[in-house]
Design an enzyme around this catalytic site. Structure first.
Site, PDB file in Angstrom:
ATOM      1  CB  VAL A   1       2.989  -5.353  13.540  1.00 33.02           C
ATOM      2  CG1 VAL A   1       2.499  -6.759  13.202  1.00 33.02           C
ATOM      3  CG2 VAL A   1       2.018  -4.677  14.493  1.00 33.02           C
TER       4      VAL A   1
ATOM      5  N   PRO B   1       9.756   1.804   6.670  1.00 34.08           N
ATOM      6  CG  PRO B   1      10.990   2.991   8.242  1.00 34.08           C
ATOM      7  CD  PRO B   1       9.632   2.907   7.630  1.00 34.08           C
TER       8      PRO B   1
ATOM      9  CB  CYS C   1      -0.890   0.031   1.247  1.00 32.53           C
ATOM     10  SG  CYS C   1      -2.110  -1.274   1.348  1.00 32.53           S
TER      11      CYS C   1
END
Length: 420
Positions: free
Chosen positions: A163, A121, A115
């Site tokens: 995450v 990064p 997306c």
């Protein structure tokens, strides 16, 4: 390029069965690289990103078959590079790097796509692998990792909650020599699900789902069968669909305890919500939702992946509500499209002020990312007239068969193929 044509307004009511979580299935598929025996995964959603991951695993020499369940046999991996043509559409491919270097001592992954919502990064992934003893180089658009022998356990304090990097470090540390502790780890349910999967294969991970994860390295992982948890974002999207259309929905195969922040805001908006072990019902009793103010945050805070859907809720609600996005920059690209449909909103930096309007009008709009596209489709369901949602390849990356599920709730939606 496919489009959706949506005719509104419709009050969405009925039952919907929730698919497995994309954000758990992807890291679990990549983590299966670590297994020296075959793995069976159930409740894997049928999505573009899953298809791309399976192609990538096959390219590495993994044998992957989909026959209801997904069967992964990583015994004969003979290629250690995830090439650009498979990686360019999907940032999750970085998750191949940790398992490859942990099991085989080497791996390389093209810098990922996905997306277009701000900087994502891979620095935290790289730093984590370096702390486990991997030697990392960036060369011609590829991240390359090597280690002589096994990775070494380490005490890693993450600079920020991530995450993706938590998953990279956790999956790499499973086969490392000694103990790894990840502090300031992300706490998302999908991380806990990935850890539970790895433990099924013989890993020794504790604390997943908290901000401190401990991994005792093991020498090898075996095989096993594992069921992917339900998709909390898909669940939340269908709950919002009922809320904005003043309808009623029952979500089956759901996991209510992964959605506490979302359910709290829906109750604040006036929804009548009930939950069971594996279902959630929402009933608006024909009432217009009330505007809410919220701020996205890492789990257990309000999920950024539900922000666009709640923007829509506020834009048709009674009153005004403010939404602040703290996770990703550039994540209000759906707002100008909703304004084309008659919404009233003002964006100031990372905050959007939404003024509820009585109705939206159908228009031609363009999806810009996965969750934004869902909000535009839901807007089409409640707008007066016809809405065309363009570039829906975004939505196919994260929602399994969304038009059929919405049709089951009464939506008048059809897919227009590019040659229609």
């Amino acid at each position: 390029m496919d489009k959706f044509r949506v005719q509104g307004p419709t009050c969405l009511s009925g039952e919907v069965t929730i698919s497995g979580a994309k954000n758990a299935a992807l890291p679990i598929l990549f983590a299966a690289i670590l297994a020296e025996e075959p793995v069976e995964l159930t409740n894997v959603p049928k999505l573009k990103d899953i298809d791309t991951t399976i192609k990538l695993l096959n390219r590495l020499g993994t044998k992957v078959e989909r026959n209801g369940s997904v069967f992964v046999d990583a015994r004969h991996i003979n290629e250690f590079c995830a090439p650009y043509e498979l990686v360019k559409t999907m940032r999750a491919s970085i998750w191949a790097l940790g398992p490859l270097v942990a099991r085989f001592g080497r791996g390389q992954v093209s810098l990922p796509g996905g997306c277009a919502i701000g900087a994502r990064p891979v620095d935290l992934h790289i730093t984590g692998l370096e702390q486990l003893g991997a030697e990392i180089t960036l060369d011609e658009g590829y991240v390359k990792a090597r280690v002589d022998g096994r990775l070494k356990g380490a005490h890693i304090v993450m600079d920020k909650v991530s995450v993706g990097a938590t998953i990279t470090i956790m999956t790499a540390a499973v086969l490392a020599e000694g103990k790894t502790i990840i502090e300031n780890a992300a706490r998302e349910p999908e991380i806990e699900d990935t850890a539970n999967f790895l433990n099924t294969l013989g890993a020794k991970i504790s604390g997943a789902g908290t901000d401190s994860i401990t991994i005792e390295g093991v020498e090898r992982l075996g095989g096993g069968t594992y069921q992917i948890l339900p998709d909390r974002i898909e669940t939340g999207t269908f709950l919002v669909a009922a809320a904005v259309s003043r309808g009623r929905v029952v979500c089956r195969n759901a996991k209510p305890d992964t959605l506490d922040a979302v359910l709290a805001k829906l109750r604040e908006a006036g929804a009548d919500i009930e939950t069971g072990e594996d279902w959630i019902s929402l009933d608006m009793h024909g009432k217009r939702p009330k505007a809410v103010t919220l701020r996205t945050a890492p789990h257990p805070g309000f999920p950024t992946d539900m922000q666009a859907q709640f923007s829509l809720l506020n834009l048709v609600a009674d009153g005004a509500g403010m939404i602040t996005e703290t996770i990703f920059e550039n994540r209000f690209m759906h707002i100008p499209e909703l304004i084309r449909m008659g919404a009233h909103a003002e964006i100031e930096s990372n905050t959007v002020l939404c003024h509820g309007v009585d109705k939206l009008s159908g228009a031609q709009v363009m999806a810009t990312d996965l969750r934004a596209s869902a909000s535009l489709v839901l807007a089409g369901c409640i707008a007066e007239g016809t809405t065309i949602v363009d570039r829906i390849y975004h939505i196919d990356r994260g929602y399994e068969n969304i038009e059929a599920k919405l049709q089951g709730l009464g939506a008048k939606i059809e897919r227009l193929h590019s040659n229609d």
